[in-house]
Motif scaffolding. Structure first.
Motif, PDB file in Angstrom:
ATOM      1  N   ILE A  35       0.844  -1.183   0.000  1.00 19.77           N
ATOM      2  CA  ILE A  35       0.000   0.000   0.000  1.00 19.77           C
ATOM      3  C   ILE A  35       0.881   1.235   0.000  1.00 19.77           C
ATOM      4  CG2 ILE A  35      -1.970  -1.103   1.153  1.00 19.77           C
ATOM      5  CD1 ILE A  35      -1.079   0.455   3.719  1.00 19.77           C
ATOM      6  N   ALA A  37       0.865   5.306   1.418  1.00 18.26           N
ATOM      7  CA  ALA A  37       0.249   6.334   2.262  1.00 18.26           C
ATOM      8  C   ALA A  37       0.887   7.672   1.925  1.00 18.26           C
ATOM      9  CB  ALA A  37       0.457   6.015   3.739  1.00 18.26           C
ATOM     10  N   ALA A  57      -1.033   0.740   9.441  1.00 20.40           N
ATOM     11  CA  ALA A  57      -1.811   1.595   8.559  1.00 20.40           C
ATOM     12  C   ALA A  57      -3.231   1.673   9.111  1.00 20.40           C
ATOM     13  CB  ALA A  57      -1.829   1.025   7.147  1.00 20.40           C
ATOM     14  N   VAL A  59      -7.163   3.221   8.602  1.00 17.19           N
ATOM     15  CA  VAL A  59      -8.095   3.735   7.605  1.00 17.19           C
ATOM     16  C   VAL A  59      -9.509   3.670   8.162  1.00 17.19           C
ATOM     17  CG1 VAL A  59      -8.960   3.539   5.237  1.00 17.19           C
ATOM     18  CG2 VAL A  59      -6.654   2.724   5.784  1.00 17.19           C
ATOM     19  N   ASN A  78      -4.233   2.306  -3.981  1.00 12.33           N
ATOM     20  CA  ASN A  78      -4.355   1.123  -3.138  1.00 12.33           C
ATOM     21  C   ASN A  78      -5.565   0.292  -3.540  1.00 12.33           C
ATOM     22  OD1 ASN A  78      -2.096   1.788  -1.361  1.00 12.33           O
ATOM     23  ND2 ASN A  78      -3.381   3.518  -0.778  1.00 12.33           N
ATOM     24  N   ILE A 129      -8.582   2.291  -1.578  1.00 11.56           N
ATOM     25  CA  ILE A 129      -8.293   3.306  -0.559  1.00 11.56           C
ATOM     26  C   ILE A 129      -7.336   4.332  -1.150  1.00 11.56           C
ATOM     27  CG2 ILE A 129      -7.487   3.754   1.786  1.00 11.56           C
ATOM     28  CD1 ILE A 129      -7.644   0.627   2.199  1.00 11.56           C
ATOM     29  N   ILE A 134      -4.912   7.202   4.225  1.00 16.11           N
ATOM     30  CA  ILE A 134      -4.224   6.253   5.104  1.00 16.11           C
ATOM     31  C   ILE A 134      -3.333   7.029   6.060  1.00 16.11           C
ATOM     32  CG2 ILE A 134      -2.528   4.383   5.238  1.00 16.11           C
ATOM     33  CD1 ILE A 134      -3.551   3.398   2.556  1.00 16.11           C
TER      34      ILE A 134
END
Length: 139
Positions: A35, A37, A57, A59, A78, A129, A134
């Motif tokens: 992922i 961020a 992480a 969310v 993501n 996402i 994030i």
């Protein structure tokens, strides 16, 4: 500290690219998925985030979207493949729990979206996402 944020995925930072105000932090989740961020450069410095750092992480469920497959031509970086574990739908909103490698995510989406996508336990889905949604916590 206890948090109301349901989605908490453990991982390890693999790269940090810092700009003047913002930084992009790449994280390999415990399940092997990656992922990204986007957080402030100040947060990277204050938290001491570097490649190899253990992070969680975070969310909010309202920031997780669900698709029935990978989505091309979109800026959302993501895209986590998973399987619907549970759907709890009310008249307006629904909570969709998605098992992803290394953890689980909860998405708060409309009941209409659940119906339109035909979401049910066992369905293969992709959780979407935005990198800016994030947050990272150091372990």
């Amino acid at each position: 500290m206890s948090l109301s944020i349901r989605n908490q995925l453990a991982g390890t930072v693999t790269a940090v690219t810092t700009g003047e105000a913002m930084a992009v932090v790449k994280v390999r989740l415990e399940g092997g998925q990656d992922i990204v961020a986007a957080i402030t450069a100040e947060a990277v410095k204050d938290l001491g985030i570097t490649a190899g750092s253990a992070v969680t992480a975070l969310v909010k469920a309202t920031e997780v979207a669900v698709a029935t497959g990978p989505v091309d031509g979109i800026s959302i970086r993501n895209q986590l493949a998973g399987t619907v574990a549970d759907v709890a739908a009310g008249p307006a909103m629904a909570s969709v729990k998605v098992d992803v490698a290394g953890g689980g995510l909860t998405a708060a989406i409309t009941a209409d979206a659940v119906d339109a996508l035909g979401l049910a336990a066992g369905n293969s889905v992709v959780a979407l996402i935005k990198a800016t949604e994030i947050s990272l916590a150091t372990v």
